[in-house]
Design a protein around this motif. Structure first.
Motif, mmCIF file in Angstrom:
data_model
loop_
_atom_site.group_PDB
_atom_site.id
_atom_site.type_symbol
_atom_site.label_atom_id
_atom_site.label_comp_id
_atom_site.label_asym_id
_atom_site.label_seq_id
_atom_site.Cartn_x
_atom_site.Cartn_y
_atom_site.Cartn_z
ATOM 1 N N UNK A 1 19.270 -12.274 -2.688
ATOM 2 C CA UNK A 1 18.793 -13.311 -1.405
ATOM 3 C C UNK A 1 17.456 -12.561 -1.134
ATOM 4 N N UNK A 2 16.731 -13.285 -0.496
ATOM 5 C CA UNK A 2 15.555 -12.706 0.206
ATOM 6 C C UNK A 2 15.649 -12.905 1.951
ATOM 7 N N UNK A 3 15.059 -12.059 2.308
ATOM 8 C CA UNK A 3 15.041 -12.178 4.143
ATOM 9 C C UNK A 3 13.591 -12.293 4.356
ATOM 10 N N UNK A 4 13.434 -13.205 5.126
ATOM 11 C CA UNK A 4 11.905 -13.227 5.768
ATOM 12 C C UNK A 4 11.842 -12.474 7.128
ATOM 13 N N UNK A 5 10.933 -11.685 7.076
ATOM 14 C CA UNK A 5 10.555 -10.653 8.161
ATOM 15 C C UNK A 5 10.186 -11.497 9.412
ATOM 16 N N UNK A 6 10.563 -11.230 10.427
ATOM 17 C CA UNK A 6 10.170 -12.017 11.628
ATOM 18 C C UNK A 6 9.288 -11.114 12.754
ATOM 19 N N UNK A 7 8.943 -11.880 13.938
ATOM 20 C CA UNK A 7 8.176 -10.907 14.753
ATOM 21 C C UNK A 7 8.918 -9.864 15.328
ATOM 22 N N UNK A 8 10.399 -10.177 15.485
ATOM 23 C CA UNK A 8 11.132 -8.966 16.078
ATOM 24 C C UNK A 8 11.343 -7.938 15.025
ATOM 25 N N UNK A 9 11.373 -8.372 13.879
ATOM 26 C CA UNK A 9 11.330 -6.980 12.871
ATOM 27 C C UNK A 9 10.176 -6.309 12.849
ATOM 28 N N UNK A 10 8.763 -6.722 13.032
ATOM 29 C CA UNK A 10 7.582 -6.443 13.223
ATOM 30 C C UNK A 10 7.448 -5.493 14.510
ATOM 31 N N UNK A 11 7.938 -5.825 15.419
ATOM 32 C CA UNK A 11 8.248 -5.161 16.672
ATOM 33 C C UNK A 11 9.046 -3.975 16.796
ATOM 34 N N UNK A 12 10.048 -4.198 15.980
ATOM 35 C CA UNK A 12 11.002 -3.091 15.766
ATOM 36 C C UNK A 12 10.062 -1.751 14.997
ATOM 37 N N UNK A 13 9.520 -2.281 13.855
ATOM 38 C CA UNK A 13 8.625 -1.379 12.769
ATOM 39 C C UNK A 13 7.593 -0.861 14.000
ATOM 40 N N UNK A 14 7.192 -1.124 14.615
ATOM 41 C CA UNK A 14 6.021 -0.575 15.579
ATOM 42 C C UNK A 14 6.789 0.417 16.577
ATOM 43 N N UNK A 15 8.030 0.052 16.989
ATOM 44 C CA UNK A 15 8.625 1.000 18.038
ATOM 45 C C UNK A 15 9.132 2.397 16.930
ATOM 46 N N UNK A 16 9.378 2.222 15.863
ATOM 47 C CA UNK A 16 9.831 3.171 14.912
ATOM 48 C C UNK A 16 8.543 4.032 14.607
ATOM 49 N N UNK A 17 7.587 3.459 14.532
ATOM 50 C CA UNK A 17 6.256 4.265 14.159
ATOM 51 C C UNK A 17 6.164 5.090 15.546
ATOM 52 N N UNK A 18 6.155 4.614 16.769
ATOM 53 C CA UNK A 18 5.592 4.934 18.037
ATOM 54 C C UNK A 18 6.715 6.206 18.186
ATOM 55 N N UNK A 19 7.842 6.245 17.779
ATOM 56 C CA UNK A 19 8.912 7.029 18.147
ATOM 57 C C UNK A 19 9.008 8.120 16.883
ATOM 58 N N UNK A 20 8.018 7.889 15.898
ATOM 59 C CA UNK A 20 8.164 9.147 14.608
ATOM 60 C C UNK A 20 9.295 8.875 13.743
ATOM 61 N N UNK A 21 9.735 7.530 13.632
ATOM 62 C CA UNK A 21 10.900 7.470 12.643
ATOM 63 C C UNK A 21 10.318 7.260 11.354
ATOM 64 N N UNK B 1 8.555 -11.724 2.700
ATOM 65 C CA UNK B 1 9.759 -11.898 2.102
ATOM 66 C C UNK B 1 10.330 -10.574 1.202
ATOM 67 N N UNK B 2 11.231 -10.269 1.709
ATOM 68 C CA UNK B 2 11.898 -9.067 0.753
ATOM 69 C C UNK B 2 13.029 -9.327 0.524
ATOM 70 N N UNK B 3 13.471 -8.900 -1.057
ATOM 71 C CA UNK B 3 14.631 -9.433 -1.674
ATOM 72 C C UNK B 3 15.529 -8.257 -1.164
ATOM 73 N N UNK B 4 16.949 -8.514 -1.404
ATOM 74 C CA UNK B 4 18.104 -7.702 -1.057
ATOM 75 C C UNK B 4 17.672 -6.150 -1.733
ATOM 76 N N UNK B 5 17.318 -6.533 -3.159
ATOM 77 C CA UNK B 5 17.192 -5.239 -3.968
ATOM 78 C C UNK B 5 16.038 -4.406 -3.319
ATOM 79 N N UNK B 6 14.652 -5.222 -2.817
ATOM 80 C CA UNK B 6 13.823 -4.380 -2.489
ATOM 81 C C UNK B 6 14.184 -3.731 -1.127
ATOM 82 N N UNK B 7 14.820 -4.218 -0.206
ATOM 83 C CA UNK B 7 15.257 -3.377 1.122
ATOM 84 C C UNK B 7 16.196 -2.242 0.891
ATOM 85 N N UNK B 8 17.094 -2.528 -0.310
ATOM 86 C CA UNK B 8 17.871 -1.454 -0.548
ATOM 87 C C UNK B 8 16.890 -0.345 -1.114
ATOM 88 N N UNK B 9 15.992 -0.751 -1.941
ATOM 89 C CA UNK B 9 15.071 0.499 -2.419
ATOM 90 C C UNK B 9 14.339 1.143 -1.181
#
Length: 406
Positions: free
Chosen positions: A102-122, A132-140
């Protein structure tokens, strides 16, 4: 008249004794093992080059533990925690070869989480709203660049929330006997996510039974829609026979590495899994991750080198004796030998399981099974009779004691 009565009584008694003796149950034959019930693989036990600090363990699934080093104390494990994340996602949403899932559609909340991770050096994966990212792509993304936000996206995809997913992680750890493991998040960035080298080998063994997981961790890079080319942080991949599987590093955890090899031992590929945790920098330019990778490579070399095939018995070997009270006997022999995988010093056990009850035996008849166990590895070999044991002779039937069970 009295003498005749006594004579009749004696004859009657003799008749009764003969009848009892003739109809008494013939006892089954006695069997005994003709080789040591326990021994060990010959040779010098391998000297495992354990890391100087932290903890480590090495195992051959299906055979046993080659050893462990350091206190088996729960410590932070960083991104090695993603081994459980991947296991649960693939368990709940299996992918076969060629399937993306299945595919997962990236939301604004997902983008905000990404920005937080960048800011905290994760460690994280660049994403964009609407992507849209598939299950396989997310596992990769989870297993190669070790993206923490990919772990959380997968957790929500699987369980609806990260809280519910973490509960599943802990329940599964309990199911697998990972008594010293506690998950506090899906990515391992939280230092409250703790485990041991032994426990991480247990979940790694489960992962390595899944062909999709094996195929992903064997890749050196992938290309994802927005993030582009992503490289595998497992820089030891392809070196010293290493075929995966997961690295991790944080200030609290130090350098962590769970690895696997598949050496060819006697014509069969054998899975070896190891783990090192809590590695610290040993030079200004050798960070904790590189120390962990180096320690893992060293253990992988030693583990693969120590493995060998051994033969606790050969074809035609006499392994059992059979006997009966009337003096006849036979031997139990195996028609073929046994070849197992192990290492010098590994204990193995042997037991004979006879077919019971047996009162007569023809030469060449199967009389039981020899069971050889080396660690968790088991071989079962039919045991055949060499020699014949017939029915008891008349004189033995009549002369055996009335006061024994035989």
């Amino acid at each position: 008249m009295r003498r005749r009565t006594v004579t009749v009584g004696i004859v009657t008694l003799l008749f009764v004794v003969v009848a009892v003796q003739w109809t008494r149950r013939v006892p089954p034959m006695q069997t005994s093992l003709r080789m040591l019930a326990q021994s060990h693989v010959p040779g010098h036990e391998p000297a495992i080059p354990w890391p100087k600090e932290g903890q480590a363990a090495l195992a051959v699934p299906g055979v046993g533990w080659m050893g462990q080093h350091g206190a088996e104390t729960a410590v932070p494990i960083a991104s090695v925690a993603k081994l459980m994340t991947a296991y649960l996602v693939l368990h709940d949403h299996p992918l076969s070869q060629g399937q993306d899932g299945p595919t997962v559609t990236i939301t604004g909340a997902d983008v905000a989480e990404y920005q937080h991770d960048v800011a905290t050096g994760q460690s994280c994966l660049r994403v964009a709203t609407g992507e849209q990212l598939s299950e396989r792509q997310l596992l990769e993304a989870l297993l190669l660049p070790s993206a923490n936000n990919a772990a959380n996206i997968l957790a929500r995809f699987d369980a609806g929330s990260t809280t519910a997913f973490v509960a599943k992680m802990n329940a599964t750890a309990k199911q697998f006997g990972m008594a010293n493991t506690r998950y506090a998040d899906a990515s391992g960035v939280n230092p409250a996510t703790v485990s041991t080298a032994v426990d991480q080998i247990r979940i790694a063994e489960q992962d390595m039974t899944n062909p999709t997981f094996v195929g992903i961790v064997a890749r050196k890079k992938v290309t994802l829609p927005v993030a582009g080319v992503q490289y595998n942080v497992d820089y030891a991949l392809g070196h010293d026979g290493i075929v995966g599987i997961k690295t991790g590093t944080t200030d609290q955890a130090g350098g962590c590495f769970v690895f696997a090899t598949r050496p060819n031992i006697g014509g069969q590929h054998v899975l070896v899994v190891g783990a090192v945790l809590g590695q610290q920098p040993n030079t200004p330019i050798n960070n904790e991750l590189m120390v962990a990778l180096t320690a893992g490579e060293t253990l992988a070399q030693a583990g693969d080198k120590a493995l060998k095939t051994f033969s606790p018995l050969s074809a035609g070997a006499t392994v059992a004796s059979l006997s009966v009270p009337w003096g006849q006997s036979a031997e139990g022999v195996v028609g073929h030998g046994v070849s197992l995988v192990g290492w010098p010093g590994l204990n193995y056990r042997v037991r004979f399981e006879p077919k019971l009850p047996m009162r007569t035996v023809q030469s060449g008849q199967q009389i039981g099974t020899l069971v050889v166990q080396a660690g968790e590895e088991t071989a079962r070999v039919p045991v055949m009779a060499r020699g014949t044991i017939g029915r008891p002779p008349v004189n033995w039937r009549l002369e055996r004691s009335l006061f024994t069970a035989q």
